[in-house]
Design an enzyme around this catalytic site. Structure first.
Site, PDB file in Angstrom:
ATOM      1  N   ALA A   1     -35.024 -21.108 -30.557  1.00  0.00           N
ATOM      2  CA  ALA A   1     -34.616 -20.478 -31.391  1.00  0.00           C
ATOM      3  C   ALA A   1     -34.041 -18.821 -30.153  1.00  0.00           C
ATOM      4  O   ALA A   1     -34.329 -18.076 -30.877  1.00  0.00           O
ATOM      5  CB  ALA A   1     -35.263 -19.552 -32.702  1.00  0.00           C
ATOM      6  N   GLY A   2     -33.943 -19.139 -29.081  1.00  0.00           N
ATOM      7  CA  GLY A   2     -33.138 -18.427 -28.237  1.00  0.00           C
ATOM      8  C   GLY A   2     -31.796 -18.795 -28.279  1.00  0.00           C
ATOM      9  O   GLY A   2     -31.180 -18.236 -29.284  1.00  0.00           O
ATOM     10  N   ALA A   3     -30.695 -17.891 -27.341  1.00  0.00           N
ATOM     11  CA  ALA A   3     -30.393 -17.929 -27.134  1.00  0.00           C
ATOM     12  C   ALA A   3     -28.599 -18.908 -27.818  1.00  0.00           C
ATOM     13  O   ALA A   3     -27.910 -18.644 -29.160  1.00  0.00           O
ATOM     14  CB  ALA A   3     -28.920 -17.282 -26.209  1.00  0.00           C
ATOM     15  N   ALA A   4     -28.740 -19.909 -27.866  1.00  0.00           N
ATOM     16  CA  ALA A   4     -28.005 -20.509 -28.203  1.00  0.00           C
ATOM     17  C   ALA A   4     -28.474 -21.341 -29.641  1.00  0.00           C
ATOM     18  O   ALA A   4     -27.959 -21.807 -29.758  1.00  0.00           O
ATOM     19  CB  ALA A   4     -27.787 -21.977 -26.806  1.00  0.00           C
TER      20      ALA A   4
ATOM     21  N   ASN B   1     -32.029 -27.326 -20.790  1.00  0.00           N
ATOM     22  CA  ASN B   1     -31.071 -27.640 -19.165  1.00  0.00           C
ATOM     23  C   ASN B   1     -32.010 -27.344 -18.420  1.00  0.00           C
ATOM     24  O   ASN B   1     -32.859 -25.396 -18.584  1.00  0.00           O
ATOM     25  CB  ASN B   1     -30.120 -26.820 -19.911  1.00  0.00           C
ATOM     26  CG  ASN B   1     -29.227 -27.268 -18.905  1.00  0.00           C
ATOM     27  OD1 ASN B   1     -29.489 -27.620 -17.443  1.00  0.00           O
ATOM     28  ND2 ASN B   1     -27.732 -26.635 -18.301  1.00  0.00           N
TER      29      ASN B   1
ATOM     30  N   ASP C   1     -24.122 -18.735 -23.279  1.00  0.00           N
ATOM     31  CA  ASP C   1     -25.545 -19.729 -23.327  1.00  0.00           C
ATOM     32  C   ASP C   1     -25.593 -19.616 -25.297  1.00  0.00           C
ATOM     33  O   ASP C   1     -25.267 -20.213 -25.773  1.00  0.00           O
ATOM     34  CB  ASP C   1     -25.819 -19.025 -23.409  1.00  0.00           C
ATOM     35  CG  ASP C   1     -26.328 -18.468 -21.949  1.00  0.00           C
ATOM     36  OD1 ASP C   1     -26.273 -19.816 -21.467  1.00  0.00           O
ATOM     37  OD2 ASP C   1     -25.637 -17.740 -21.075  1.00  0.00           O
TER      38      ASP C   1
ATOM     39  N   LYS D   1     -19.673 -21.114 -12.335  1.00  0.00           N
ATOM     40  CA  LYS D   1     -18.987 -20.464 -13.671  1.00  0.00           C
ATOM     41  C   LYS D   1     -17.740 -20.212 -12.995  1.00  0.00           C
ATOM     42  O   LYS D   1     -16.370 -20.714 -13.981  1.00  0.00           O
ATOM     43  CB  LYS D   1     -19.222 -20.029 -14.677  1.00  0.00           C
ATOM     44  CG  LYS D   1     -18.672 -19.014 -15.806  1.00  0.00           C
ATOM     45  CD  LYS D   1     -18.512 -20.773 -16.756  1.00  0.00           C
ATOM     46  CE  LYS D   1     -19.347 -21.469 -17.210  1.00  0.00           C
ATOM     47  NZ  LYS D   1     -20.584 -20.851 -18.596  1.00  0.00           N
TER      48      LYS D   1
ATOM     49  N   GLU E   1     -23.935 -14.022 -19.276  1.00  0.00           N
ATOM     50  CA  GLU E   1     -24.001 -15.236 -18.872  1.00  0.00           C
ATOM     51  C   GLU E   1     -25.826 -15.246 -18.124  1.00  0.00           C
ATOM     52  O   GLU E   1     -26.130 -14.079 -18.097  1.00  0.00           O
ATOM     53  CB  GLU E   1     -23.532 -16.156 -17.772  1.00  0.00           C
ATOM     54  CG  GLU E   1     -23.768 -17.172 -16.829  1.00  0.00           C
ATOM     55  CD  GLU E   1     -22.540 -18.615 -18.472  1.00  0.00           C
ATOM     56  OE1 GLU E   1     -23.526 -19.590 -18.232  1.00  0.00           O
ATOM     57  OE2 GLU E   1     -21.785 -18.395 -18.486  1.00  0.00           O
ATOM     58  N   ASP E   2     -26.551 -16.428 -19.278  1.00  0.00           N
ATOM     59  CA  ASP E   2     -28.165 -16.197 -18.248  1.00  0.00           C
ATOM     60  C   ASP E   2     -28.883 -14.988 -18.568  1.00  0.00           C
ATOM     61  O   ASP E   2     -29.920 -14.715 -18.323  1.00  0.00           O
ATOM     62  CB  ASP E   2     -27.751 -17.188 -16.784  1.00  0.00           C
ATOM     63  CG  ASP E   2     -27.489 -18.378 -16.978  1.00  0.00           C
ATOM     64  OD1 ASP E   2     -27.721 -19.072 -18.326  1.00  0.00           O
ATOM     65  OD2 ASP E   2     -28.018 -19.592 -16.491  1.00  0.00           O
TER      66      ASP E   2
ATOM     67  N   TYR F   1       1.175  -0.905   0.245  1.00  0.00           N
ATOM     68  CA  TYR F   1      -0.011  -0.261   0.023  1.00  0.00           C
ATOM     69  C   TYR F   1       0.890   1.845  -0.073  1.00  0.00           C
ATOM     70  O   TYR F   1       2.012   1.645  -0.286  1.00  0.00           O
ATOM     71  CB  TYR F   1      -0.865  -0.362   1.259  1.00  0.00           C
ATOM     72  CG  TYR F   1      -1.786   1.023   0.976  1.00  0.00           C
ATOM     73  CD1 TYR F   1      -2.652   1.328  -0.206  1.00  0.00           C
ATOM     74  CD2 TYR F   1      -2.719   2.034   2.447  1.00  0.00           C
ATOM     75  CE1 TYR F   1      -4.564   1.878  -0.099  1.00  0.00           C
ATOM     76  CE2 TYR F   1      -4.049   2.979   1.716  1.00  0.00           C
ATOM     77  CZ  TYR F   1      -4.728   1.822   1.306  1.00  0.00           C
ATOM     78  OH  TYR F   1      -5.554   3.627   0.356  1.00  0.00           O
TER      79      TYR F   1
END
Length: 274
Positions: free
Chosen positions: A159-162, A250, A126, A58, A100-101, A3
């Site tokens: 037909a979402g993100a993944a 999932n 994702d 994660k 994520e998510d 410091y």
């Protein structure tokens, strides 16, 4: 040295050149694991508090397998703009951002804008994590089944993100017969969601109509990134010879692996990139 007064020297060096932050601080080994809790582990919009266990998990995986320090950041946000602003302001602390998510289509806008604004890597697990793993597994699976990616009929449920990212990834890799399906049926070029409409134009969706039952019939590959229990044994039996079934919803898959095998699936897989 830790410091004052010794810490002033690296501060001066970083002030002269921001890149020195990678040399004199932990910035280069810190990853922000960011979520708004709007699409928690396939469970839906459960809120940022419920997203925390996933982000912690994660971070543990990053430390175990990558040797980097992931830091969970669960944001109470109601829009893409709020997430973008928050991450942009905290970016100086981190060497990379792992999204994520976050529900679609919000996640697409968040990723696109952050990539434009930030000078550090921005990765949406994702989307891209799932697409990379599915692409690798499918390449191996098709080789075992003695089939070509360009010739295989591939039905993608979700037909979402993944789902959208997997479809686009496979198209870029050479797939020419992809049929994407969501809860309303085979995607349409007239869809109000611009990402779904774009995928419909790039795939075989424009040439077909109907629902999952119609799309899966005669398919060489089924990739599920949607909802549990929506695929039956009869549907697997209607697929082409040596069908490949990736049931990746999932935490519960579209069809259990043992059921798919009983129905004649040549290769089965369940679980996501995580």
């Amino acid at each position: 040295l830790v410091y004052t007064p010794g810490v002033a020297e690296p501060c001066r060096k970083i002030s002269e050149d921001k890149e020195n932050a990678y040399k004199y601080t932990s910035k280069g080994n810190l990853v922000a694991v960011v979520s708004d809790g709007s699409a928690v582990l396939g469970l839906g919009d459960n809120g940022p508090e419920a997203a925390m266990p996933v982000m912690e998990g994660k971070a543990n995986l990053m430390k175990k397998f990558g040797g980097v320090d992931g830091f969970p950041i669960c944001i109470d946000a109601d829009s893409a703009e709020e997430i973008i602003e928050h991450v942009e302001r905290e970016a100086p602390t981190f060497g990379a951002i792992n999204l994520e998510d976050i529900k679609a289509p919000r996640c697409f806008k968040v990723e696109e804008k952050l990539k434009e604004k930030l000078d550090i890597p921005v990765f949406h697990d994702d989307q891209h994590g799932t697409a990379i793993v599915v692409g690798a597994a499918l390449r191996n699976g098709l080789e075992l089944a003695a089939k070509e990616l360009s010739e295989a009929r591939i039905t993608i449920s979700g037909a979402g993100a993944a789902g959208i990212s997997v479809a686009n990834f496979l198209i870029n890799a050479g797939a020419e017969k992809i049929v994407p399906v969501d809860s309303s049926g085979i995607l349409s070029e007239d869809d109000e969601n611009p990402y779904k409409a774009d995928l419909a134009k790039r795939s075989n969706a424009a040439e077909e109509q109907g629902g999952l039952l119609d799309a899966i019939r005669g398919s060489d590959v089924f990739i599920g990134l949607s909802a549990p229990g929506i695929v039956s044994k009869d549907m697997v039996e209607s697929m082409a010879d040596k069908p490949i079934v990736f049931a990746l919803a999932n935490p519960e898959p579209e069809i259990m692996p043992d059921e798919a095998k009983e129905a004649g699936a040549f290769i089965t897989a369940t679980g996501r990139s995580d």
